[in-house]
Design a protein around this motif. Sequence first.
Motif: not given
Ligand SMILES: [Fe+2]
Length: 304
Positions: A92, A123, A126, A199, A203
Amino acid sequence: MPPQPASTQSTRTAPDRERTAERLLASSAKLSFNPLKDVDWDADPVPGAYYCPPRHLSLYGTDLWERMTDEERIELSKHEVASIASVGIWFEEILMQMLLRHAFDRDPTSNHVQYALTEIADECRHSIMFARMIAKMGVPAYGAGFVAHNLGRLFKAISTHSQTFGGTMYVEEILDAFQREVMNDDTLQPLTRQVSRIHVIEEARHISYAREELVRKRLGPVRRRYEQLFIGLIVYYATTALIHPRLYAAVGVDPKTGRAVARANPHWRATKVEMAQKVVSVLDRAGLVGRTNRWLLRAAGVLA
Ligand SMILES: [Fe+2]
Ligand SMILES: [Fe+2]
């Protein structure tokens, strides 16, 4: 192609590209997460629950596995999930830089660039979420290993369009396949299930953005081989980095032995093939799988 001034690029933004980005921006506005608030970080782990399905662990089904106690198997699942999450952070961070480079030469008023910036923000959250999960589990952030880490340093600075979006799709799709199973299995630890769910949802948008970008690029035969080689290297290093051998020591297995046993384990190979099946066929359709990189895909264990 050398970077174009933003004014030139804006006139070239294809209508379908804008439509896709508009849809993705609307979806992001409707359903996005703040993992700092949306994950229950205070809950204790559930005793006796695995962190991921045991059949996806690298030693599953081997003699070593048969000799392990239930506690050791659960411990292995915790370390393998943490290792995969730390490789997720590695990629990421690479992706955030590649997307910034993508946005840098384009018109910031376009939906396309605004979605790239939205994805960078996703991201960023994340990576914090994965880092926090690893810390909460009390295990090391194993990382991608010395070679992959330093190749990433170069790759994030020089990747081409096909490598950026092909590599992104690969890593996002294999994580997606893994995490979909985790989020849907209510016998597993709530922490990994919550993280996986957030996620997977966010995603799905990234994957469609990358997939459409990937097929937009037309490649000649020579350029195609060059891109295939790089895609092969990304597949090889990202896949072989997933399980850091150092983690085997946490369950009393010598790292070198653990790595060799995992490498020869047909169950682990089948897991990798299964996780990568969908994305390898997408890459293939985009002309990014061929003679130049099939051997690397086989060496990575994602092609039967
Ligand atoms: Fe991600
Ligand atoms: Fe992503």
